[in-house]
Enzyme design. Structure first.
Site, PDB file in Angstrom:
ATOM      1  N   LYS A  60       4.296  -5.079   5.417  1.00 11.40           N
ATOM      2  CA  LYS A  60       4.128  -3.807   4.711  1.00 11.40           C
ATOM      3  C   LYS A  60       2.656  -3.421   4.831  1.00 11.40           C
ATOM      4  O   LYS A  60       1.771  -4.279   4.777  1.00 11.40           O
ATOM      5  CB  LYS A  60       4.515  -3.983   3.235  1.00 11.40           C
ATOM      6  CG  LYS A  60       4.474  -2.700   2.420  1.00 11.40           C
ATOM      7  CD  LYS A  60       5.001  -2.923   1.007  1.00 11.40           C
ATOM      8  CE  LYS A  60       5.048  -1.631   0.199  1.00 11.40           C
ATOM      9  NZ  LYS A  60       5.613  -1.810  -1.159  1.00 11.40           N
ATOM     10  N   SER A 135       9.142   1.289  -2.702  1.00 12.22           N
ATOM     11  CA  SER A 135       8.179   1.764  -1.736  1.00 12.22           C
ATOM     12  C   SER A 135       8.184   1.004  -0.422  1.00 12.22           C
ATOM     13  O   SER A 135       7.594   1.468   0.555  1.00 12.22           O
ATOM     14  CB  SER A 135       6.770   1.690  -2.355  1.00 12.22           C
ATOM     15  OG  SER A 135       6.419   0.333  -2.609  1.00 12.22           O
ATOM     16  N   SER A 159      10.231  -2.410  -5.640  1.00  7.88           N
ATOM     17  CA  SER A 159       9.997  -1.962  -4.264  1.00  7.88           C
ATOM     18  C   SER A 159      10.431  -2.897  -3.148  1.00  7.88           C
ATOM     19  O   SER A 159      10.457  -2.483  -1.992  1.00  7.88           O
ATOM     20  CB  SER A 159       8.520  -1.644  -4.062  1.00  7.88           C
ATOM     21  OG  SER A 159       8.242  -0.377  -4.599  1.00  7.88           O
TER      22      SER A 159
HETATM   23  N1  GLN Z   1       9.539   2.967  -7.865  1.00  6.83           N
HETATM   24  C1  GLN Z   1       8.582   2.295  -8.674  1.00  6.83           C
HETATM   25  C2  GLN Z   1       7.303   3.108  -8.740  1.00  6.83           C
HETATM   26  O1  GLN Z   1       7.289   4.150  -8.186  1.00  6.83           O
HETATM   27  C3  GLN Z   1       8.300   0.909  -8.139  1.00  6.83           C
HETATM   28  C4  GLN Z   1       7.401   0.881  -6.988  1.00  6.83           C
HETATM   29  C5  GLN Z   1       7.015  -0.499  -6.567  1.00  6.83           C
HETATM   30  O2  GLN Z   1       7.687  -1.474  -6.893  1.00  6.83           O
HETATM   31  N2  GLN Z   1       5.910  -0.587  -5.847  1.00  6.83           N
HETATM   32  O3  GLN Z   1       6.331   2.757  -9.341  1.00  6.83           O
END
Ligand code: GLN
Length: 469
Positions: A60, A135, A159
């Site tokens: 990532k 994400s 995410s």
């Molecule tokens: N969807 C969640 C957010 O927008 C989690 C994102 C994540 O785990 N990085 O914060």
């Protein structure tokens, strides 16, 4: 053609396939998904004898790499090349695994659809009109597209698990502190944890074995021996108590999702697990608590992007203040700005007690709920997401609807627990994910259960229409 796994990669290598060239060709074939921000042929790959020797994968794009830029999905870091490697980058390199690129992601890991990337959205290999989740959308899509056998991810509020669920692959989020955060670009430091996305629980176990462990460079990494995850795989689930949390099967979860996940759980029951109903009464409060705490920490972490030391710098600033504000206005996208504003607001002196402090109290209640439940069960289960992957653009105009869809994942981060999403079948041809949540530092039991399920079912090996064959 078969789904890429560590075993299939090793077999292909033994049969003479050049895994690196094969992966680069696969990446070209899947380029339309936009799952990678950077793709490059690694120079001088050393053939080490490590546990993952010669296996291509992607990181990532928030893990710092000296050889490739680290953008974090942001214009702010579009040209940033780190002067050091993240700890997990070092560890995976030492294992012999070969990084072929950096996966697309929501900007600064803020998002649930990958639509917040400054490098454009990633398309879901199961249906290119749909999001791959976020994400870590690029990481999930590139595994589902059969380009590599695994990818790293990070999970602050879901995410790793949510994109794995949307893309029909396995996503593993370890206990907070199990994997070093050194060199992982910070979003919300008390919630962020590195994880892995692969086809199977068995492959996640092998990769996590390499990633996990104490790191003196991360004060929140825990100095505690790492279990032998491979040894946990074949333990079997006979007698294992799995709590079905009523709140994870709430009214907001589509009926078909509830039925699909129940059917997958019955496979574990048939293998000897005992399913019991449990309650996590404060779980519905996890969305408001998370969307106060995460932006608060983000507003602090992102203060470092000021256009001075690194990152985007505005061209024609008049003085220091102007340099800060223009650089940040130009470098950050809309969602990141929204989070910085929210976070700054909830931390401000007049509102701290009403929002931030209150959210921390709710966080404690949620952790207590899990602790109470785990006195009676070994694992907690439910759907990873309320529904299957949504359409591109479907939720972009409504941030609250986007946040609300994280209802089944964020509580796990607030409590710091390990959790995994495993493929659990299909709804109208789109993957559904079963989430299993474990006790702190009991990654092993998650691997046991995931492997038991995947030994009886083959949802995790199904190839998406957009997969490279
Ligand atoms: N969807 C969640 C957010 O927008 C989690 C994102 C994540 O785990 N990085 O914060």
């Amino acid at each position: 053609m078969i789904a890429l796994t560590l075993a299939s990669q090793r077999a292909a290598c033994a049969a003479g396939t050049d895994l690196l060239n094969d992966a680069l060709q696969r990446a070209e074939a899947a380029a339309g998904l936009n799952a990678l921000i950077t793709l490059d042929k690694p120079a001088g790959v050393a053939t080490t004898g490590g546990d993952l020797a010669g296996i291509p994968f992607v990181h990532k794009d928030l893990f710092c790499t000296t050889g490739q830029r680290t953008t974090c999905g942001s214009k702010m870091l579009a040209n940033f090349v780190s002067p050091y490697d993240a700890t997990i980058v070092e560890r995976l390199a030492a294992s012999g695994a070969v990084s072929i690129g950096k996966a697309n992601m929501d900007e600064f890991a803020m998002g649930s659809s990958n639509e917040n990337s400054a490098f454009g959205p990633v398309l879901n290999p199961w249906d290119t009109a749909r999001v791959p989740g976020g994400s870590s959308g690029g990481s999930a899509a590139i595994v589902a597209a059969n380009v590599v056998a695994f990818a790293t991810g990070s999970d602050t509020g879901g995410s790793v698990r949510q994109p794995a669920a949307f893309c029909g692959v396995t996503g593993f989020k370890p206990t907070y502190g199990r994997v070093s955060r050194f060199g992982m670009v910070a979003y919300a430091s008390s919630l962020d944890q590195a994880g892995v996305i692969a086809r199977s629980a068995a492959d996640c176990a092998e990769v996590l074995q390499v990633m996990a462990g104490h790191d003196p460079r991360d004060a929140t990494s825990v100095d505690r021996p790492v279990d032998d995850y491979r040894a946990a795989l074949d333990r079997g689930v006979r007698g294992l108590r799995i709590g079905l949390a009523r709140e994870l099967f709430s009214a907001g979860v589509r009926d078909a999702m509830q039925a699909t996940v129940h059917a997958a759980l019955r496979e574990l029951e048939a293998a000897g697990a005992v399913l019991v109903d449990i309650d996590l009464p404060t779980l519905p409060l996890s969305i408001p608590a998370y969307y106060v705490i995460a932006p608060a920490e983000a507003s602090s972490n992102l203060a470092r992007y000021d256009g001075v030391r690194y990152g985007h710098r505005a061209a024609d600033a008049k003085g220091l203040r102007d340099l800060y504000s223009r650089s940040r206005a130009e470098g950050f996208g809309t969602e990141v700005k929204r989070r910085i504003l929210t976070g700054t607001y909830v931390l401000s002196s007049g509102y701290y007690d009403a929002y931030y402090l209150r959210a921390q109290q709710v966080r404690r209640l949620i952790a207590n709920d899990f602790a109470r439940a785990f006195a009676d069960v070994d694992l907690i289960a439910g759907p990873t997401t309320p529904d299957v992957a949504f359409k591109l653009g479907e939720k972009t105009a409504d941030p609250l609807a986007m946040y609300a869809a994280d209802i089944n994942t964020v509580a796990v981060n607030l409590a710091g627990l390990p959790a995994m999403s495993v493929p659990a079948g299909f709804i109208d041809g789109l993957p559904a994910g079963l989430q299993l949540i474990g006790k702190a530092f009991d990654e092993s039991t998650l691997f046991t259960a995931g492997h038991a399920l995947q030994s009886r079912t083959d949802w995790h090996l199904a190839l998406a229409p957009g997969a490279v064959r």
